[in-house]
Design an enzyme around this catalytic site. Structure first.
Site, PDB file in Angstrom:
ATOM      1  N   HIS A 167      70.153 110.638  74.396  1.00 44.37           N
ATOM      2  CA  HIS A 167      69.402 109.510  73.849  1.00 44.37           C
ATOM      3  C   HIS A 167      69.653 109.352  72.363  1.00 44.37           C
ATOM      4  O   HIS A 167      68.895 108.701  71.678  1.00 44.37           O
ATOM      5  CB  HIS A 167      67.893 109.683  74.102  1.00 44.37           C
ATOM      6  CG  HIS A 167      67.551 109.570  75.552  1.00 44.37           C
ATOM      7  ND1 HIS A 167      66.404 110.081  76.078  1.00 44.37           N
ATOM      8  CD2 HIS A 167      68.216 109.016  76.594  1.00 44.37           C
ATOM      9  CE1 HIS A 167      66.361 109.855  77.377  1.00 44.37           C
ATOM     10  NE2 HIS A 167      67.457 109.200  77.717  1.00 44.37           N
ATOM     11  N   CYS A 224      72.603  98.748  55.464  1.00 40.11           N
ATOM     12  CA  CYS A 224      73.996  99.136  55.592  1.00 40.11           C
ATOM     13  C   CYS A 224      74.713  98.800  54.286  1.00 40.11           C
ATOM     14  O   CYS A 224      74.534  97.724  53.726  1.00 40.11           O
ATOM     15  CB  CYS A 224      74.633  98.353  56.748  1.00 40.11           C
ATOM     16  SG  CYS A 224      76.427  98.548  56.826  1.00 40.11           S
TER      17      CYS A 224
HETATM   18 ZN   LIG Z   1      76.971  97.025  58.336  1.00 40.03          ZN
END
Ligand SMILES: [Zn+2]
Length: 1778
Positions: free
Chosen positions: A1576, A1639
């Site tokens: 998982h 990110c």
């Molecule tokens: Zn990214």
């Protein structure tokens, strides 16, 4: 015999397995020093101290919390008064507090009461249990145990001091905040303990207690910190002092907090010189708050003739983590007082501060105002010591240099000590001399105040009464003495010498001239001496004291003493020289060391390891019931007085003796004694008969007495009124013709019998007459036909004299004639003989039993014979016309002559259920008979010598409420009449009758309730006492509430059963010689002649039954059971070559609560014909079932001290049961010490060890049918061996124990039997005998074809006494040995074709010398099987382990590959939430769309989750697994093989983790960083969420997803692999800012690398797939290894529930794959390996997989716990290999 290999190895010192933590990890859970065996239960060792504690009742609590009450003795008392009382009489005492409580029902206040006792160095705390098994308080059933002077473990226990005493500061000083609930002392040590279940439901007001409320109530030890050097503080679990401590006394000091706080913070109040170390002190102070601090003084009375006073400061040491705050004590030695009289102190008691319990609390005012004079309330109460010396003196002296008189100023020493004490740290760090002192402490010598002389031997115990006015002492001289404080005429000047050992204190010199405050106005003098103990008196305790509230016992002190004579005795010195009740017996043997009384319960602790409790009240009351009512018999009627001048032929001497005893009785019972009749010297009243009767025929409320002068009197016991009847010898008419007057010589009267109606009595005469006399007033029993003043006489011509008469029913009268005949008269208006039963012996018939169902009459006579008459043989024909019918004499159908030797047969009864006849006699024996249905002959079954009764007089068959019968025997023992339960030997009544010769009559009624079945609920006993002047008295003993009993008979239950007895602690006896498990029942035979059955309830033994004791030591016990039955044959053996057989029925008792002594029934005894003395002992016995099973027969073999084997065949069938056939096989003359029976190849091997070190093997047939054999029948066709088939020398000295078993044979052509023996030569000998296969002709003699012998020399440091072999093919064959080394050692036995090896696996300490051993497998509630090893010695100790744990460890140990599969349960052991109990938000947030909905919340939620994972420490299981794998503990893992094919795709290690957990914890351990498959994902990783909106490469549909995917277009390729490993510091940063985790390429919010619901993110799936692929490659390779190269794979599945079964399925699939491949594998040359599934799960451990063979080991446990236990075994096993 093909081969005979003997190999000797030496094994000393035993290979102790290192239990170090090899990797140096420091873990909270200390896993070092753990044994593979869990110590479950320990019994053994003498009880050195025992007491009962009750929690303070609510009344007490409220009172003591009330300041004014506590303060009454301190602040409220005026200075001079306080000084004058000296003894501290005004100080609130425990007894005053008890006042409040005393009127309450005792039982109510006993809720939560506990029994505290010391067994050697151990202190145990048990809940108070009533005899019926109910606990007084359900919540407090725990048993706590602690090693008083150590930190547990018990290693080197020989060095441990025994606990000699304790005080209990918590009980009544709730406001004192003393953290210790027990202060124990013994030897030179003092230990401060808390917990122990003492007051856990009592919410104390003290702040200390509040801080500890979340503590477990287990025992703990408060460490002592010596502040010797500030920088080098050391903690010790106990205080070690300079000499033996005899008594301690404690005085808590409560600073007035507001003031003292000021004082503490005020530097000015700190004494001089403290500034130098102020810095150090301040750091200490920083840790504490004022509420942590409290202090107390402790006085110690020492054997070196001095008392030391120490101050203790108690401080809470705060642990930074906040969880483990620890109380620490800082001691300061303050003062030492030495008594001027130079003698060794032998015993000591304090008075002044407390008496056993701390009852006074001293409040010290610390105003912080240095200028103020110390107030009197600042003075510490005086303390007096009474010490016993070896010279017989009791010395009373001041134990404290008291400064509490009016001259005390602030400059004085002691108050400043107190002040300094409140600043203890300052003092301690200031003056190191006072900290751990040998000098610098004030040392004072004082003269004794009193020297009490009187004892003629060493004074062994001294006790102050709680009021201080009495001292009790005991001595070598067997006396108990009581000393009282009397006013003294002249005040003598006390000479006080003050001597300061160091020169820095001079102030004390000034005190030397002062009189001590202790120079009281009193002196002590001897008040009373109690004689009665027959040996040294070891302890004494005040049960009540005048100043206390025990009004129910009067205003006099009551003492309870105990000693070496094994009795405890109760005295009331002011009332009587003698004991006021029967001695308390019950301890089995040896001394009673300790006696204490608390709230009316007497508790004793003895050498037998038992603690006994008695209720004082009921004991004293029961004495009332045994009390004697003394009734003078009215004088004979004047009209016949002259005729009665014939003097009884008693010598004057005899009479004077009885007078003496009567006088004594009179003095004790003045109320009931009537005024003494006037002397009538010319006439001796001779009583010929007395009998109890009842006017209603139901209740025996009256006593009828007939005299030889014709007097007939009845005494109404309810009203104590005598009634005269007409002279029985006058106006006598014949029954046949009322007109015929008959002359009866009244002097011939010999006996009396009362008609069941209570209306008439029959008097028998020596001339054969039977005179019927009315005793119901004017109406004759015969109705109107008889005139009221007439007596009716009848006789049977030629039968005389009449010895006894007895009514069977209204119409049947039995008359016993001296010439050996009994005539049954039809008793009506004209009594007619209907049976004449003539025994034909020379004896006089004395006793009878009649069975009306088959008209069987059994009669016993005075020559020991028992006869049976069949009354069916003659139907009586009554000739109504002629009245006198000629009746033929009946001869007995069967007569057993001299059954009871030539002694009187005094009682006979018939068991209704079995028809067994039981007789008792003057020979002290009980005999059982059976009447053969066909022949009518009596057959003797067994004889039992009844212990503790020499002359048996009565036998009763008492119906039991359960439908069974209970045989009760009454008889004499010395001057006492005793009643015994014949089966259990339990004595429940003892009455001093003054000797058996005195005429007596008695009756008993037995209750029908189970609760009191052991006690007759009513009894009465009349004993004739003659007077010198000729008249008589009747002593009447009865149940104490006899009169009210009579009145309320029908409504009474058993509520007033006055014997309340308690039972706790060790039901087991001391000195166990042999031990045998029967299921979870333990049969133990002891040196003290007793045999006990106890049930093991998982933690403790509960006594079930005591079997009748043997005449001498019980040497051996064993059991045998046929499969499929619930009946166990129990055999015990011992001196006089005796063997006793019992049946234990476990069918109706699934729970131990139902198991009682009723489940045990006596079967029979084995006695040799030869006269065997005590010196001839049956040393050992073993039994085994015989085939055919349906015959229910057993083979029993006993080995004796003459070297013979006694072979018994015994049947347990219903009928004929109790069959015993005995044969003696003669050995080589060497005494047999041990033997073992082993069913083997259709035969039974008897393996016998002798004192010569030789082991011989005999072969018995395995099938014998003895069901048709008669009693003692020697005709049974049994071929018994005449010589052993084989023998070998196993030891240089005696073979102490043997254990044998059949093992899986490595030999292709035979079966192996392993015989293990141990001996005094410290060696363990193991012999493997190979026998040819059983498929051979059964008639071929059994002969071993080969032998291997391994002698492990020096297997122990001392003699080995017991051995147990356990064959276990799933793990390894185990040998347990024990002996004088006090170790239980476990050996691993390996047997190959030509070699055996024995290796020490583990050795764990025992609390006892081991003398015998047995094991059993017990199925626990969770289905696991525990191997329980019981070791007998001074007691019994049980050690155990879970077999599945061992099996798992063995599989892991052999594993070549390890697959660890884990589910949520594994995580939850670390404290993490499992999916099932996760917040509902988890389900909500476990959805990728939430990232789009609410990225902030989503991310925050997951980061919180990650944070909790990171913050949570992985449990110890991870560390252990790491040690097993990379750490190398699993040494058979194929570490080298994995890289064999150069594969780098993950198969570099032989272990792998397959987990559904996302906590990433496995990654933290080196072993698993690269070999984990997280199906998982992991929440420790966040990755760019660019793939979240795609499924199978296509964008997901929907508005939301479209928007997201629009944003995601910004992402670059590198986004796909962009991950951030989340660290705790990163999280901190994140938390500080409001920005989410983005990110770095696309600046979009990241997502956890966790597979969520409906998750289609290929980046996540991909990362998981990479792991999965590597795992699958590895798994495939492993399967090949298993299938083709014989590797062993173990799958260790942990915490995988059935709700999310993915991992569980994976485990099972791997198993099935392997099994399938193995079974279909065609390469037969290759040896297939094995697969094993270990499933650890607390709830769902069951393994149900179909298909193939594999090992499955379910372990119902938490993973961390199970792994730790497995690890212990692994350490032991790997240690074994080196
Ligand atoms: Zn990214």
């Amino acid at each position: 015999m093909k081969e005979r290999i003997v190999r000797r190895i030496a094994n000393f010192p035993p290979t102790f397995v290192p239990r170090r933590n090899n990797h140096g990890h420091h873990h909270d859970d200390d896993i070092s020093n753990e044994s593979v065996l869990d110590r479950v239960c320990l019994h053994g060792g003498q009880i050195t101290f025992a007491t009962i504690r009750f929690p303070p009742s609510s009344a007490i609590t409220t009172t003591i919390d009330d300041d004014t009450y506590v303060g009454a003795g301190t602040e409220g008392v005026d200075v001079n008064a306080g000084s004058a009382t000296g003894g501290g009489g005004e100080v609130p005492t425990i007894d005053k507090l008890n006042d409040i409580n005393d009127d309450n029902d005792l039982l109510l206040s006993r809720n939560g009461g506990r029994v505290i006792f010391a067994r050697g160095p151990w202190i145990e705390s048990h809940p108070l249990i009533r005899k019926n098994g109910e606990h007084d308080a359900q919540q407090h059933n725990h048993v706590y145990k602690i090693l008083a002077f150590g930190q547990g473990g018990g290693v080197g226990s020989s060095k441990l001091e025994c606990v000699r005493g304790m005080i209990f500061p918590s009980s009544f000083s709730s406001s004192s905040s003393v953290a210790a609930s027990i202060i124990a002392y013994g030897g030179r040590r003092i230990s401060f303990l808390f917990g122990g279940g003492l007051w856990n439901n009592h919410q104390r007001s003290g702040s200390v207690e509040q801080k500890r409320t979340d503590y477990k109530d287990d025992f703990g030890c408060i460490p002592i910190r010596y502040n010797e050097l500030h920088k080098d503080m050391r903690c010790c679990p106990y205080l070690e002092v300079s000499d033996w401590v005899h008594d301690i006394s404690m005085l808590p000091i409560i600073p007035i907090i507001a003031c003292s706080q000021r004082a503490c913070s005020s530097s000015s109040s700190i004494g001089q010189g403290t500034t130098a170390v102020a810095n150090g002190r301040r750091t200490l102070e920083d840790e504490e708050t004022e509420s942590d601090t409290s202090c107390f003084l402790l006085a110690m009375g020492m054997a070196n003739n001095s008392c030391e006073i120490w101050g203790f400061r108690q401080r809470l040491h705060l642990n930074p983590s906040g969880n483990n705050d620890m109380m620490i004590l800082h001691p300061t030695r303050l003062q030492c007082i030495t008594c001027d009289v130079r003698c060794m102190t032998y015993s000591l008691s304090f008075y002044g501060w407390d008496c056993g319990d701390v009852n006074s609390v001293w409040r010290v005012h610390t105003d912080g105002d240095d200028k103020s004079e110390s107030r009197m309330s600042d003075a510490i109460p005086t303390l007096i010591a009474a010490s016993g010396t070896v010279f017989g003196d009791v010395v009373v002296w001041s134990a404290m240099y008291d400064l509490s008189n009016t001259h005390v100023t602030s400059n004085d020493y002691l108050p400043s000590i107190i002040k300094d004490w409140l600043l203890a740290n300052a003092v301690a760090t200031n003056n190191t001399d006072t900290v751990h002192p040998r000098n610098g402490t004030l040392r004072i010598r004082v003269s004794p105040m009193n020297c009490l002389k009187g004892h003629l031997g060493s004074v062994l115990a001294v006790k102050f009464s709680s009021c201080g006015n009495f001292i009790a002492s005991t001595s070598d001289d067997r006396t108990v003495r009581l000393w009282g404080k009397m006013p003294m005429k002249d005040i003598e000047t006390m000479h006080v010498v003050s001597d300061v050992e160091t020169n820095d204190t001079t102030s004390c010199k000034t005190r030397s001239s002062e009189k001590s405050a202790l120079s009281s106005l009193h002196e002590w003098s001897l008040i009373w001496t109690g004689w009665g103990h027959s040996a040294r008196v070891l302890d004494v305790s005040f049960a009540a004291c005048p100043s206390s509230s025990h009004q129910e016992y009067g205003t006099y002190p009551i003492l309870v003493s105990a000693g070496e004579d094994c009795t405890a005795r109760i005295w009331s010195p002011m009332m009587s020289d003698k004991e006021i009740t029967q001695p308390l017996r019950g301890h089995r043997c040896g001394s009673i060391w300790s006696v204490d009384v608390c709230q009316g319960i007497v508790i004793t602790g003895g050498n037998d390891g038992c603690v006994k409790l008695y209720e004082l009240k009921s004991r004293i009351k029961s004495d009332e019931r045994d009390d004697v009512g003394l009734y003078d018999v009215p004088p004979d009627p004047p009209s016949i007085k002259k005729a009665g001048t014939a003097l009884a032929p008693k010598a004057d001497e005899q009479l004077s003796k009885t007078e003496e005893s009567t006088n004594r009785e009179e003095s004790n019972t003045p109320k009931k004694t009537k005024k003494k009749a006037k002397p009538q010297a010319d006439h001796v009243q001779s009583i010929c008969g007395m009998e109890f009767y009842g006017s209603t025929g139901k209740v025996h409320s009256k006593l009828l007495i007939a005299t030889k002068a014709g007097g007939l009197f009845s005494l109404d016991l309810a009203s104590s009124v005598w009634k005269d009847y007409s002279c029985w010898s006058k106006h006598v008419v014949a029954s046949s013709d009322y007109e015929t007057s008959i002359s009866i010589n009244q002097k011939t009267g010999s006996c009396i019998g009362v008609h069941p109606s209570g209306k008439s009595a029959v008097i028998g005469t020596t001339e054969g007459w039977l005179v019927v006399s009315s005793i119901c007033g004017s109406t004759s029993s015969y109705g109107a036909t008889t005139s009221c003043n007439q007596n009716i006489a009848f006789q049977a011509p030629s039968y005389r004299p009449v010895q006894a008469v007895s009514f069977i029913d209204d119409n049947s009268l039995l008359v016993f004639y001296a010439r050996g005949s009994v005539i049954w008269f039809n008793f009506d208006q004209s009594p007619t003989p209907i049976y004449i039963l003539t025994l034909g012996t020379t004896g006089i018939p004395l006793s009878f039993a009649y069975d009306c169902r088959d008209k069987a009459m059994y009669i016993g006579d005075s020559r020991g014979s028992v006869a049976y008459f069949d009354l069916n043989k003659r139907n009586p024909v009554l000739d109504m016309e002629h009245r006198l019918v000629r009746v033929d004499e009946l001869k007995p159908e069967s007569l057993l002559a001299t059954v009871h030797g030539k002694e009187h047969v005094t009682g006979i009864t018939i068991l209704k259920s079995t028809g067994v006849i039981i007789s008792v006699g003057n020979d002290g024996c009980m005999h059982q008979f059976r009447r053969d249905a066909s022949t009518g002959q009596l057959q003797k079954l067994i004889s039992i010598a009844v212990p503790n009764a020499s002359g048996l007089r009565h036998i009763w068959n008492v119906p039991h409420p359960d439908g069974g019968e209970r045989v009760i025997i009454g008889g004499f023992y010395g001057n006492d009449f005793v009643m015994l339960d014949s089966i259990h030997g339990y004595e429940f009544l003892r009455v001093d009758t003054g000797g058996r010769q005195r005429r007596q009559d008695l009756f008993f009624r037995f209750s029908n309730s189970t609760a009191s079945i052991r006690y007759p609920n009513i009894f009465g006993m009349a004993i004739l006492a003659g007077w010198k002047h000729g008249s008589n008295s009747i002593e009447f003993h009865s149940s104490h509430s006899f009169l009210s009993t009579l009145a309320n008979l029908d409504t009474r239950g058993d509520a007033d059963s006055s014997y309340s007895s308690y039972s706790i602690g060790s039901p087991l006896h001391a000195d166990i010689n042999d031990i045998c498990w029967i299921g979870d029942i333990l049969l133990t035979g002891s040196n003290d002649c007793t045999v006990t059955l106890s049930k093991f309830d998982g933690t403790n033994f509960v006594s079930i039954a005591d079997l009748p004791p043997h005449e001498s030591c019980v040497r051996g016990v064993c059991s045998s059971r046929h499969q499929g039955t619930c009946l166990d044959l129990l055999v015990t053996c011992g001196g006089k070559l005796s063997m006793e057989f019992y049946l234990l029925d476990t069918s109706s008792s699934s729970s131990y609560h139902q198991m009682t002594g009723n489940n045990v029934s006596f079967l029979c005894s084995y006695r040799t014909l030869a006269k065997a003395s005590i010196d001839h002992r049956m040393n050992t016995v073993r039994a085994t079932p015989l085939f055919p099973r349906e015959k229910q027969c057993h083979l029993v073999v006993g080995g004796d001290s003459d070297g013979n084997l006694h072979v018994c065949l015994i049947s347990q069938c219903a009928l004929p049961r109790r069959t015993v056939v005995g044969t003696i096989l003669h050995g080589n003359g060497r005494p047999v010490l041990c033997l073992e029976l082993l069913r083997f190849s259709g035969k039974i091997l008897a393996i016998v060890g002798t004192t010569g070190g030789e082991v011989t093997i005999w072969v018995f047939p395995g099938s014998i049918d003895i069901s048709n054999a008669g009693v003692g029948d020697k005709e049974v066709h049994v071929v018994l061996p005449t010589s052993p088939i084989f023998s070998y020398c196993a030891h240089q000295t005696g073979v102490n124990d043997i254990s044998a078993a059949i093992v899986d044979s490595p030999s292709p052509d035979g079966t192996s039997v392993v015989v293990c023996t141990v001996g005094d030569d410290q060696s363990l000998s193991t012999c493997v005998l190979r026998f040819p296969d059983s498929s051979q002709d059964p008639d071929t003699p059994l002969m071993p074809i080969s032998q291997l012998l391994l002698i492990t020399e020096s297997a122990s440091a001392s003699a080995l006494k017991a051995v147990q072999l356990v064959v276990d093919s799933s793990a390894f064959n185990r040998i347990y040995t024990t002996g004088h080394d006090r170790q239980l050692t476990l050996w691993q036995l390996n047997i190959s074709l030509d070699e055996i090896s024995v290796k020490c696996v583990s050795s764990s300490p025992l609390g006892t010398d081991g003398s015998c051993i047995d094991y059993v497998c017990r199925v626990q509630d969770d289905g696991s099987i525990h191997e329980m090893i019981a070791v007998g010695g001074e007691g019994v100790e049980v050690q155990s382990f879970n077999r599945n744990i061992l099996h798992a460890a063995c599989k892991l140990h052999e594993a070549n590959y390890l697959l660890i599969t884990t589910g949520a349960g594994f995580s939850s052991d670390s404290g993490l939430q499992t999916y099932e109990c996760a917040p509902s938000e988890y389900r909500d947030m476990c959805n990728p769309s939430k990232l789009i909905d609410d990225p902030d919340r989503f991310q925050q939620f997951w980061l919180d989750f990650t944070k909790s994972y990171l913050a949570t420490k992985p449990h110890i299981g991870y560390e252990l697994l790491d040690q097993w794998c990379e750490g190398g503990r699993l040494r058979h893992l194929h570490r080298s093989n994995c890289d064999r094919d150069g594969s780098s795709n993950g198969c570099s290690v032989p272990w792998w983790v397959y987990s559904s957990n996302v906590d990433g914890h496995f990654r933290l351990f080196g072993s698993f960083s690269k070999s984990v498959c997280e199906i998982h994902g992991s929440a420790l990783e966040f990755r760019c969420a660019c793939g979240i909106g795609y499924a199978n490469g296509e964008p997901r549909l929907g508005n939301l997803w479209d928007q997201w995917n629009q944003k995601a277009l910004l992402s670059t390729d590198s986004c796909k692999s962009t991950t951030v490993e989340v660290k705790l510091d990163l999280l901190c940063d994140v938390n500080r800012s409001t920005t989410t985790l983005l990110c770095r390429h696309c600046l979009q919010p990241m997502r956890p690398n966790v597979l969520m619901f409906h998750d289609t993110d290929e980046n996540v799936l991909g990362s998981i797939d990479i792991q999965r692929e590597r795992y699958q490659t590895w798994e495939g390779l492993v399967e090949d290894e298993v299938v083709q190269r014989g590797a062993n794979l173990v799958i260790l599945e942990m915490g995988c529930g059935v709700n999310v079964p993915a991992v569980r399925q994976e485990s099972e699939e791997v198993i099935l794959d392997c099994v399938k491949k193995v079974s279909t594998h065609e390469n037969n040359n290759a040896i297939a390996g094995s697969v094993c599934l270990i499933r650890i799960n607390p709830k769902d451990a069951a393994i149900n997989i179909d298909g193939g063979t594999f090992d499955s080991i379910p372990i119902a446990s938490m993973a961390a716990v199970a792994l730790r236990k497995i690890n212990r075994w692994l350490e032991a096993l790997s240690g074994c290999e080196t």
